[in-house]
Design an enzyme around this catalytic site. Structure first.
Site, PDB file in Angstrom:
ATOM      1  NE  ARG A  53      44.441  43.039  33.506  1.00  0.00           N
ATOM      2  CZ  ARG A  53      45.753  43.226  33.810  1.00  0.00           C
ATOM      3  NH1 ARG A  53      46.074  44.317  34.695  1.00  0.00           N
ATOM      4  NH2 ARG A  53      46.711  42.473  33.758  1.00  0.00           N
ATOM      5  CG  ASP A  54      48.454  45.336  32.472  1.00  0.00           C
ATOM      6  OD1 ASP A  54      48.404  46.123  32.949  1.00  0.00           O
ATOM      7  OD2 ASP A  54      49.630  44.451  32.251  1.00  0.00           O
ATOM      8  CG  HIS A  59      52.364  40.443  32.459  1.00  0.00           C
ATOM      9  ND1 HIS A  59      51.104  40.316  32.037  1.00  0.00           N
ATOM     10  CD2 HIS A  59      52.766  41.747  32.790  1.00  0.00           C
ATOM     11  CE1 HIS A  59      50.537  41.575  32.327  1.00  0.00           C
ATOM     12  NE2 HIS A  59      51.474  42.333  32.776  1.00  0.00           N
ATOM     13  CG  ASN A 107      50.805  45.688  28.973  1.00  0.00           C
ATOM     14  OD1 ASN A 107      50.632  44.770  29.598  1.00  0.00           O
ATOM     15  ND2 ASN A 107      50.225  46.757  29.368  1.00  0.00           N
ATOM     16  CB  CYS A 146      54.715  52.277  33.439  1.00  0.00           C
ATOM     17  SG  CYS A 146      55.332  51.776  34.988  1.00  0.00           S
ATOM     18  CG  HIS A 170      54.383  46.137  31.906  1.00  0.00           C
ATOM     19  ND1 HIS A 170      53.284  46.942  31.653  1.00  0.00           N
ATOM     20  CD2 HIS A 170      53.851  44.920  32.633  1.00  0.00           C
ATOM     21  CE1 HIS A 170      52.029  46.521  32.275  1.00  0.00           C
ATOM     22  NE2 HIS A 170      52.398  45.448  32.820  1.00  0.00           N
TER      23      HIS A 170
HETATM   24  P1  HMG Z   1      40.040  47.902  50.197  1.00  0.00           P
HETATM   25  O1  HMG Z   1      39.789  49.190  49.743  1.00  0.00           O
HETATM   26  O2  HMG Z   1      41.153  47.461  50.963  1.00  0.00           O
HETATM   27  O3  HMG Z   1      39.058  46.929  49.993  1.00  0.00           O
HETATM   28  O4  HMG Z   1      40.735  47.369  48.427  1.00  0.00           O
HETATM   29  P2  HMG Z   1      37.809  46.726  51.189  1.00  0.00           P
HETATM   30  O5  HMG Z   1      37.538  45.191  50.948  1.00  0.00           O
HETATM   31  O6  HMG Z   1      38.041  47.246  52.349  1.00  0.00           O
HETATM   32  O7  HMG Z   1      36.466  47.413  50.615  1.00  0.00           O
HETATM   33  C1  HMG Z   1      36.511  48.591  50.160  1.00  0.00           C
HETATM   34  C2  HMG Z   1      35.186  49.169  49.303  1.00  0.00           C
HETATM   35  O8  HMG Z   1      35.486  48.448  48.137  1.00  0.00           O
HETATM   36  C3  HMG Z   1      33.851  48.425  49.706  1.00  0.00           C
HETATM   37  O9  HMG Z   1      32.972  49.381  49.362  1.00  0.00           O
HETATM   38  C4  HMG Z   1      33.980  47.081  49.007  1.00  0.00           C
HETATM   39  O10 HMG Z   1      32.402  46.997  49.020  1.00  0.00           O
HETATM   40  C5  HMG Z   1      34.520  47.445  47.678  1.00  0.00           C
HETATM   41  P3  HMG Z   1      32.364  50.604  50.121  1.00  0.00           P
HETATM   42  O11 HMG Z   1      31.737  49.874  51.475  1.00  0.00           O
HETATM   43  O12 HMG Z   1      33.346  51.392  50.609  1.00  0.00           O
HETATM   44  O13 HMG Z   1      31.337  51.186  49.157  1.00  0.00           O
HETATM   45  N1  HMG Z   1      35.096  46.293  46.993  1.00  0.00           N
HETATM   46  C6  HMG Z   1      34.767  46.095  45.773  1.00  0.00           C
HETATM   47  N2  HMG Z   1      34.021  46.611  44.805  1.00  0.00           N
HETATM   48  C7  HMG Z   1      33.895  45.917  43.564  1.00  0.00           C
HETATM   49  N3  HMG Z   1      34.662  44.799  43.122  1.00  0.00           N
HETATM   50  C8  HMG Z   1      35.423  44.351  44.317  1.00  0.00           C
HETATM   51  C9  HMG Z   1      35.458  44.949  45.178  1.00  0.00           C
HETATM   52  N4  HMG Z   1      36.245  44.380  46.650  1.00  0.00           N
HETATM   53  C10 HMG Z   1      35.884  45.604  47.454  1.00  0.00           C
HETATM   54  N5  HMG Z   1      35.791  43.299  43.870  1.00  0.00           N
HETATM   55  C11 HMG Z   1      41.153  45.757  46.652  1.00  0.00           C
HETATM   56  C12 HMG Z   1      40.940  46.042  48.308  1.00  0.00           C
HETATM   57  C13 HMG Z   1      41.798  44.259  46.532  1.00  0.00           C
HETATM   58  C14 HMG Z   1      39.531  45.581  46.671  1.00  0.00           C
HETATM   59  C15 HMG Z   1      41.540  46.779  45.885  1.00  0.00           C
HETATM   60  O14 HMG Z   1      42.817  47.008  46.504  1.00  0.00           O
HETATM   61  C16 HMG Z   1      41.382  46.560  44.614  1.00  0.00           C
HETATM   62  O15 HMG Z   1      40.498  46.546  43.721  1.00  0.00           O
HETATM   63  N6  HMG Z   1      42.783  46.540  43.835  1.00  0.00           N
HETATM   64  C17 HMG Z   1      42.915  46.190  42.394  1.00  0.00           C
HETATM   65  C18 HMG Z   1      44.015  47.165  42.075  1.00  0.00           C
HETATM   66  C19 HMG Z   1      44.304  46.744  40.590  1.00  0.00           C
HETATM   67  O16 HMG Z   1      43.168  46.449  39.962  1.00  0.00           O
HETATM   68  N7  HMG Z   1      45.574  46.982  39.790  1.00  0.00           N
HETATM   69  C20 HMG Z   1      45.733  46.797  38.517  1.00  0.00           C
HETATM   70  C21 HMG Z   1      45.717  45.193  38.330  1.00  0.00           C
HETATM   71  S1  HMG Z   1      46.990  44.225  38.880  1.00  0.00           S
HETATM   72  C22 HMG Z   1      48.423  44.576  37.449  1.00  0.00           C
HETATM   73  O17 HMG Z   1      48.035  45.446  36.575  1.00  0.00           O
HETATM   74  C23 HMG Z   1      49.445  43.822  37.477  1.00  0.00           C
HETATM   75  C24 HMG Z   1      49.514  42.630  36.339  1.00  0.00           C
HETATM   76  O18 HMG Z   1      49.301  43.248  34.792  1.00  0.00           O
HETATM   77  C25 HMG Z   1      51.019  41.922  36.382  1.00  0.00           C
HETATM   78  C26 HMG Z   1      51.941  42.905  36.466  1.00  0.00           C
HETATM   79  O19 HMG Z   1      52.322  44.012  35.519  1.00  0.00           O
HETATM   80  O20 HMG Z   1      52.892  42.944  37.204  1.00  0.00           O
HETATM   81  C27 HMG Z   1      48.632  41.732  36.420  1.00  0.00           C
HETATM   82 MG    MG Z   2      50.954  44.338  33.860  1.00  0.00          MG
END
Ligand code: HMG
Ligand code: MG
Length: 288
Positions: free
Chosen positions: A13-14, A209, A251, A242, A211
């Site tokens: 994943r990450d 966690h 990571n 990153c 990095h």
């Molecule tokens: P948004 O664009 O504001 O969402 O994104 P929305 O609710 O306005 O929806 C827009 C479109 O996305 C719509 O589709 C929804 O249906 C669709 P359209 O009508 O345009 O065709 N949608 C989805 N589709 C599939 N699955 C879903 C979903 N939700 C909405 N779940 C949202 C808001 C939260 C969805 C977006 O910002 C997002 O997906 N963000 C995730 C980003 C991400 O994955 N980042 C990496 C992970 S975090 C990380 O790595 C940190 C960590 O490792 C710890 C660290 O290191 O700090 C954990």
């Molecule tokens: Mg991370």
């Protein structure tokens, strides 16, 4: 140092989420199968986030359906909202040993960039997901990003991290993983942050966690072990660059954590030869 530490494998994943090449599901399943045979007890295999935001994770449903089921091995997936939770429930086969992870940031800048939401708005979504997961009997983990520094807002006060951890654990008594998202921490800043967080949550409920952007992740893990933490996230082969520091390490490598813990006399339960074989697959994926 003695005792036990558990590594939560983040590679699929990450580690892979920012890879430019879209990696076929079959390749990811081969990596997960190799990791499943190393003695790890938890592997994060994907995320049900918007595929427009993170195209690499679009095949997570097929991965959830295709991973091997082993006693003592649980799989995790990230879920940002109720839509993501519904996708997880649809994908998980009968008897699947899975947990979901919700994620928030300690800073407004990263919350906006990662979730298109303020911290308050993200908690509204996360609250709904946690409620639905509890009702469905699905275990929940939480992440807090930017526990040391934020690429947008700069240095982060330990009290701000503690406040977000407390808020997450008010939703449910979940394990919270503390993310040094851009690898800015050192043992001193990590210890200072943990001191504040340990006022609101016990060490058993926390994970680190780190990095490795700054090359100090293993030292930060040692400082966290000193503070009582026993769960650490890491990615095989050090996968995961990153986006805010092109070319920097990703990571912390699972191999490095397992080796250091063994040197310190701390058990990880990991077969390091099997892990090295999974590491070869991981590095080939990155190169391919
Ligand atoms: P948004 O664009 O504001 O969402 O994104 P929305 O609710 O306005 O929806 C827009 C479109 O996305 C719509 O589709 C929804 O249906 C669709 P359209 O009508 O345009 O065709 N949608 C989805 N589709 C599939 N699955 C879903 C979903 N939700 C909405 N779940 C949202 C808001 C939260 C969805 C977006 O910002 C997002 O997906 N963000 C995730 C980003 C991400 O994955 N980042 C990496 C992970 S975090 C990380 O790595 C940190 C960590 O490792 C710890 C660290 O290191 O700090 C954990
Ligand atoms: Mg991370």
């Amino acid at each position: 140092m003695t005792g036990e530490v558990r590594i939560y494998e983040m590679g699929p994943r990450d580690g892979l989420q920012n890879e430019a090449r879209i990696i076929p599901v079959g390749e990811k399943l081969r990596l997960i199968e190799a990791l499943a045979g190393t003695g790890l007890s938890r592997i994060e295999i994907g995320s049900f986030v918007s595929p427009k935001w993170v195209p690499q994770m679009a095949g997570t449903a097929e991965i959830v359906a295709g991973v091997p089921h082993l006693d003592g091995l649980r799989y995790g997936v990230l879920v940002p909202n109720l839509k993501g939770f519904e996708r997880y429930l649809d994908a998980a086969p009968e008897g699947f040993d899975g947990e979901i992870a919700v994620f928030v940031s300690a800073t407004e800048g990263f919350s906006r960039a990662n979730l298109n939401a303020s911290i308050d708005e993200s908690f509204q979504r996360v609250g709904a997901v946690v409620e639905a997961a509890l009702a469905a009997g699905v275990p929940v983990r939480g992440y807090v990003s930017c526990v040391i520094q934020c690429p947008f807002d700069g240095e982060v006060a330990p009290g701000a991290v503690a406040a977000v951890v407390e808020r997450l654990r008010a939703l449910a008594p979940m394990e919270v993983s503390l993310g040094d998202t851009i690898g800015a921490g050192d043992p001193k800043s990590v210890s200072r942050m943990l001191k504040a967080v340990l006022v609101v949550a016990p060490a058993e409920a926390l994970a680190g966690h780190f990095h490795d952007t700054g090359g100090r992740a293993v030292a930060n893990i040692e400082a966290s072990v000193e503070a009582g933490l026993r769960v650490f996230d890491a990615a095989v082969g050090g996968l995961g660059g990153c986006p805010y520091a092109p070319g920097a390490p990703g990571n912390v490598a699972t191999e490095a954590v397992a080796a250091r813990m063994e040197a310190l006399g701390v058990e990880t339960g990991i077969d390091r030869d099997a892990l090295a074989r999974a590491g070869e697959i991981a590095l080939a994926m990155k190169a391919g």
